[in-house]
Design a protein around this motif. Structure first.
Motif, PDB file in Angstrom:
ATOM      1  N   ASP A  55      -9.563  -5.763  -1.826  1.00 24.16           N
ATOM      2  CA  ASP A  55     -10.707  -6.331  -2.546  1.00 24.16           C
ATOM      3  C   ASP A  55     -10.578  -7.844  -2.700  1.00 24.16           C
ATOM      4  O   ASP A  55     -11.552  -8.582  -2.532  1.00 24.16           O
ATOM      5  CB  ASP A  55     -10.854  -5.679  -3.920  1.00 24.16           C
ATOM      6  CG  ASP A  55     -11.204  -4.192  -3.820  1.00 24.16           C
ATOM      7  OD1 ASP A  55     -11.692  -3.773  -2.747  1.00 24.16           O
ATOM      8  OD2 ASP A  55     -10.973  -3.462  -4.806  1.00 24.16           O
ATOM      9  N   ASN A  63       0.818  -1.211   0.000  1.00 18.86           N
ATOM     10  CA  ASN A  63       0.000   0.000   0.000  1.00 18.86           C
ATOM     11  C   ASN A  63       0.855   1.265   0.000  1.00 18.86           C
ATOM     12  O   ASN A  63       0.483   2.269  -0.603  1.00 18.86           O
ATOM     13  CB  ASN A  63      -0.947  -0.007   1.191  1.00 18.86           C
ATOM     14  CG  ASN A  63      -2.050   1.000   1.044  1.00 18.86           C
ATOM     15  OD1 ASN A  63      -2.595   1.171  -0.048  1.00 18.86           O
ATOM     16  ND2 ASN A  63      -2.385   1.658   2.127  1.00 18.86           N
ATOM     17  N   GLN A  67      -5.307  -1.477  -2.656  1.00 21.46           N
ATOM     18  CA  GLN A  67      -6.763  -1.596  -2.739  1.00 21.46           C
ATOM     19  C   GLN A  67      -7.156  -2.912  -3.403  1.00 21.46           C
ATOM     20  O   GLN A  67      -8.128  -3.552  -3.007  1.00 21.46           O
ATOM     21  CB  GLN A  67      -7.361  -0.417  -3.507  1.00 21.46           C
ATOM     22  CG  GLN A  67      -8.879  -0.421  -3.548  1.00 21.46           C
ATOM     23  CD  GLN A  67      -9.492  -0.394  -2.156  1.00 21.46           C
ATOM     24  OE1 GLN A  67      -9.057   0.343  -1.291  1.00 21.46           O
ATOM     25  NE2 GLN A  67     -10.505  -1.208  -1.934  1.00 21.46           N
TER      26      GLN A  67
END
Length: 106
Positions: free
Chosen positions: A63, A51, A59
């Motif tokens: 997910d 990240n 992200q």
């Protein structure tokens, strides 16, 4: 592109994590029956590192970790390892009891 996504999903499955739960667990809790705490911590470290380098990739990891397949697999693994932990604890108690009564004569 598709291979890298499949690799990331496999990594997430292997580490068995859902990110919101990672930070609520401690690796060093003594009476912890959940054997997936350490992989969760490793997955959190990987997520934080990815990240920082690329929020978009981070992200994607979030997910992927929250897909139904990953969540169901992780819950199954947690349930089964908890059962194994309980059985191992019961076996250790029986061995300890046998040791004290038969060997040491208490």
């Amino acid at each position: 592109m598709l291979q890298s996504r499949a690799l990331l999903i496999a990594l997430i499955l292997l580490l068995g994590t859902t990110l919101p739960e990672v930070h609520s667990k401690s690796i060093f809790e003594r009476d912890r029956r959940d054997w997936l705490v350490i992989p969760d911590a490793i997955a959190a470290y990987i997520y934080e590192t990815v990240n920082k380098m690329s929020p978009k990739a981070g992200q994607f990891l979030v997910d992927a970790a929250q897909t139904p397949v990953v969540v169901v697999t992780r819950n199954f693994l947690i349930r089964e390892t908890t059962k194994l932990s309980i059985l191992a604890e019961q076996l250790m108690e029986k061995i300890k009891n046998l040791w004290y009564t038969k060997v040491l004569g208490y």
